[in-house]
Enzyme design. Structure first.
Site, PDB file in Angstrom:
ATOM      1  CB  SER A  26      -0.935  -0.051   1.212  1.00 52.09           C
ATOM      2  OG  SER A  26      -1.945   0.920   1.104  1.00 52.09           O
ATOM      3  CG  ASP A  31      -6.903  -2.502  -4.033  1.00 59.89           C
ATOM      4  OD1 ASP A  31      -7.598  -1.906  -3.178  1.00 59.89           O
ATOM      5  OD2 ASP A  31      -5.663  -2.608  -3.950  1.00 59.89           O
ATOM      6  CG  HIS A  68      -5.539  -2.030  -0.179  1.00 53.92           C
ATOM      7  ND1 HIS A  68      -5.036  -1.605  -1.397  1.00 53.92           N
ATOM      8  CD2 HIS A  68      -4.812  -1.373   0.765  1.00 53.92           C
ATOM      9  CE1 HIS A  68      -4.052  -0.737  -1.184  1.00 53.92           C
ATOM     10  NE2 HIS A  68      -3.897  -0.583   0.118  1.00 53.92           N
TER      11      HIS A  68
END
Lengths: 425, 268
Positions: free
Chosen positions: B95, B217, B245
């Protein structure tokens, strides 16, 4: 009544036919219980696709079954904030634990409004432990969220008030420090043929101290000094300190006679603070006069701890001023003169009772005049800088035993053997 | 304070293998890697740590100024690499940490030899033809939602995590991880993450780079994966058969396999 004769009656009914209705109620179908439960039910595939949803939740959201089942994912029902929270917190925890409950999220209804909810999810697994689907219950948390918002608001208000109070306190502390500085000389002046050093310890940063000192030239050969302690603390004491300081300065410039100077101060204080608000102080006032390489010191004291002299030969002696009275307490106060000669290597020390009344040792005994004299004897001979440094360390060693303001002023004649010391001659 | 203790650094796996540093993103700590770590540990030396402010890091080392920019987090990454005296390490960032690792790679080129970006996004907000997936308003809403939700973190999540019956050993760890997250720290990390724009930094990535994205996502949609792929010359893009995610949790085998094949193909 036998059951066979009259049939079984539900208690309290007594009306034939009610029993059937009651049984029907008890046999609430699982299907209807699911659809019309007072909470939302939702089953999703592991990828989030909604496989089953109950009528209650559809009703809350304003959506039809066809719009949702197989077409939407759980996150599609959430607000953007809810989606992000779901992806960063909810989903990882659910994956790792298989169960998660009581999470506050917001759903978006078909009409665009927000529905605060509490969500609990459980992963249903196959016999061999493979996750199959996620079962979720959804509770309407509108009231609960409103309550939490109130708590949060109250908390923010309290936080803000606390920050404000801290800032105010800091401003007050700064203002007090500036005021305190204004009651003391910014730096001691250079006096030809004389070395000086001073130290001021403030017992509390939030409280103006009542101790004061000053040193200033009168002419080429003479200068005046004083050191004292006003009764009390805080703004009232500071006002007395200010009055005292300027009175003594003016009096010494007008007439360099220590006893006369204290009398002037006595009169001024009595005149200013009358009736039920008497204000007084203790003080040592003096005049220095250079005679060759020595300095003649004429002093007068009122109610103040005796000055101490550290001689060049290693002795230390008090200069007692017995019978000197508080300044500002009585109209006919008596002040006692005392003289001494400072020869090269001698140092005169003036101090307030914060030093001698500090508490020391396990018994919390007063430090006292004798202990100070012994300390000075061990130190002597020593110039003003060393004396003040040693006493500053001593004050620090008292820790919380030192609970009063303390002013120290040392005046010395440089030793002949030590050309490195500060002289402005 | 050693970096080891400050960042709760953990080293596992094959001591002689190439070193892979797994870097967690916003919202969780190094536990995010628990399902891929065993697979990677067979062949590689695996380094895990918590950013200051997350998990079991030393919270007293947290400073708002430092952790209000991605550079502050990148310094954590670099300092961990320095502490272990790593050379030519593989950084795997999830991320927001995909970008943090890119910044770290730029700052310490000797120590960092290649990058794996898991669900990266260089900018979360739509802007001038760029589609990050969110509007500035959405991000404001998220921050608002996070701020009003932190009661939920401590009060609602803690008992659930602690009461986890079937894997008690997990409970204590996760409770610490999530409940120790000071709401103030979480808010700063959230703002830093979702208001960051690191698009310009992508072109500076010169090391071999693997980009892992998921089919679905919400936070890093496929357009963003394609953007990152296009902006890093020579990068490799792999779409994992996963949704959400966090593919390291939802598809750990596929994630580990992709990392393993990328690292194995790197020259020694």
């Amino acid at each position: 009544m036998s059951p066979a004769a009259g049939g079984c009656e539900e208690p309290g009914t007594g009306v034939p036919g009610t029993r059937a209705k009651f049984s029907a109620l008890l046999e609430d179908s699982a299907e209807d219980l699911y659809e019309s439960a007072p909470c939302g039910y939702l089953s999703t595939m592991m990828d989030g696709t909604i496989a089953k949803i109950n009528a209650t939740l559809l009703g809350w959201l304003g959506l039809s079954r066809n719009e949702v089942v197989g077409r939407m994912r759980f996150t599609d029902l959430l607000t953007v904030g809810g989606k992000l929270y779901h992806e960063t917190h909810f989903a990882p925890l659910l994956r790792m634990q298989g169960h998660l409950g009581g999470i506050a999220l917001e759903m978006r209804t078909a009409s665009g409004s927000r529905l605060p909810v509490l969500v609990t999810s459980t992963v249903k697994k196959s016999d061999d432990g493979e996750p199959l689907l996620i079962r979720t219950t959804v509770f309407d948390a509108t009231d609960r969220r409103a309550y939490e918002s109130e708590l949060l608001r109250a908390r923010r208000t309290a936080d803000e008030a606390r920050r404000q109070a801290e800032a105010d306190r800091e401003r007050l502390r700064e203002a007090l420090a500036v005021l305190q500085q204004s009651l003391l000389p910014a730096a001691l002046p250079d006096i030809p043929g004389v070395e000086t050093a001073c130290h001021y310890h403030t017992a509390s940063a939030m409280q103006l101290g009542g101790d004061f000192y000053d040193l200033f030239a009168l002419d080429d050969n003479r200068s005046a000094f004083f050191l004292g302690d006003v009764c009390g603390k805080g703004p009232q004491a500071a006002a007395v300190t200010s009055l005292t300081r300027y009175t003594l300065r003016a009096a010494a410039l007008h007439e360099p006679d220590p006893v006369a100077n204290l009398r002037v101060l006595n009169t001024v204080l009595l005149d200013r603070y009358t009736g039920d608000d008497p204000r007084y102080c203790t003080a040592v006032v003096g005049v220095l006069e250079r005679v060759g390489e020595t300095v003649e010191v004429r002093m007068a004291a009122g109610g103040h701890p005796p000055p101490l002299v550290l001689r060049a030969d290693g002795r230390a002696e008090h200069l007692p001023t017995p019978g000197g009275m508080l300044v500002g307490a009585l109209p006919a106060a008596r002040f006692v003169p005392v003289r001494t000669t400072l020869r090269p290597g001698d140092t005169l020390l003036l101090y307030t009772d914060g030093l001698t009344e500090a508490r020391t040792g396990p018994q919390r005994e007063l430090y006292g005049d004798e202990a100070l004299k012994s300390f000075a004897e061990a130190l002597a001979p020593a110039g003003p800088g060393r004396v003040i440094d040693a006493l500053t360390d001593l004050l620090r060693s008292f820790g919380d035993g030192l609970n009063d303001d303390t002013a120290l002023l040392a005046i010395g004649v440089p030793a002949r053997t030590d050309p490195g010391r500060r002289t402005s001659a | 304070m050693s970096i080891h203790r400050r960042n709760n650094v953990r080293v596992t796996g094959r001591a002689t293998g190439r070193t892979i540093v797994l870097v967690h993103g916003f919202g969780c700590d190094q536990n995010m890697w628990r399902l891929v770590e065993p697979a990677l540990a067979e062949d590689f030396r695996v380094v895990l740590f918590d950013y200051v402010g997350a998990g079991r890091s030393d919270l007293s080392a947290w400073r708002e100024e430092r952790y209000s920019s991605l550079d502050g987090y990148a310094r954590d990454v670099v300092e961990v690499c320095e502490e272990l005296d790593l050379r030519d390490a593989v950084l795997v960032g999830h991320s927001v940490s995909a970008m943090t690792c890119a910044l770290a790679g730029e700052a310490a080129p000797d120590r960092i030899g290649s990058l794996v970006m898991v669900c990266p996004s260089p900018c979360y907000i739509d802007e001038d033809g760029y589609r990050g997936g969110f509007s500035a308003q959405d991000i404001d809403e998220l921050l608002e939602s996070l701020e009003s939700n932190y009661l939920g973190w401590s009060a609602a999540m803690a008992p659930v995590i602690m009461g986890n019956p079937d894997r008690p050993e997990l409970g204590a760890e996760l409770t610490n991880s999530f409940c120790a997250t000071d709401p103030e720290i979480a808010r700063v990390f959230a703002r830093t993450t979702f208001l960051s724009d690191s698009r310009k930094d992508l072109a500076k990535v010169t090391v071999p780079t693997l980009i892992l994205e998921c089919e679905q996502d919400v936070i890093a949609p496929k357009e963003v994966g394609a953007y990152v792929h296009g902006a890093i010359p020579g990068s490799e893009l792999v779409t994992l058969p996963a949704t959400g995610h966090c593919p390291q949790l939802s598809a750990p085998e596929a994630t580990a396999a992709a990392i393993r094949s990328f690292v194995s193909a790197l020259g020694r």
